[in-house]
Design a protein around this motif. Structure first.
Motif: not given
Length: 158
Positions: A14-15, A17-18, A21-22, A27, A102
């Motif tokens: 999750m960390a 991929t986010s 992305r950010d 993506e 994260n």
């Protein structure tokens, strides 16, 4: 060798991929996890970060050299990066810090406290050996073929 639960791997994914992305405007799709030895090819760039606390081990984020240049360029606001010099290596290191920071925050919401070590950047053909746990490799990719892998070799001491 101990096994680690998906519950503890997901925060790292999750960390990653986010943050991709950010920060990098990419993506990423998560591929199928598998157990592998921690060997990397000649053109690899690996961010290695140690994990201490209620989980122990290391997490490695690996790219090809060309993908590392692309990611460093994205992190440096599109500035062209043609080699991994001090500045672009610092950008890649910071990517590792952001992902792992994260992940540490996400793990803390599950009641697992971890600390992370400063990142170490490795390049070239590298093989690491550990005997205390399996290395779980999760490939990540996107439609523009930015491919990276996250190698998680941690053991929950809780």
């Amino acid at each position: 060798m101990g096994d680690i639960s998906v519950e503890y791997i997901n925060p790292f994914l999750m960390a990653a991929t986010s943050i991709m992305r950010d920060i990098c405007q990419v993506e990423m799709k998560i591929g199928k996890p598998y157990v592998k030895s921690t060997e990397f090819e000649q053109e690899s760039v690996i961010i290695m970060i140690g994990v201490t606390g209620e989980m122990r081990g290391q997490v490695m984020i690996a790219f090809s050299y060309e993908k590392a240049l692309d990611i460093a360029s994205r992190m440096m606001m599109g500035m062209p990066v043609t080699e991994l010099d001090e500045m672009s290596t610092s950008a890649i290191s910071e990517l590792g810090n952001m992902i792992m920071g994260n992940a540490a925050t996400l793990l803390s919401t599950k009641g697992i406290g971890i600390d992370i070590t400063p990142p170490t950047i490795c390049r070239g053909t590298v093989k690491f050996a550990q005997s205390y746990t399996k290395n779980i490799c999760i490939p990540l990719s996107n439609e523009n073929d930015i491919t990276m892998e996250i190698d998680i070799a941690v053991k929950n001491d809780k």
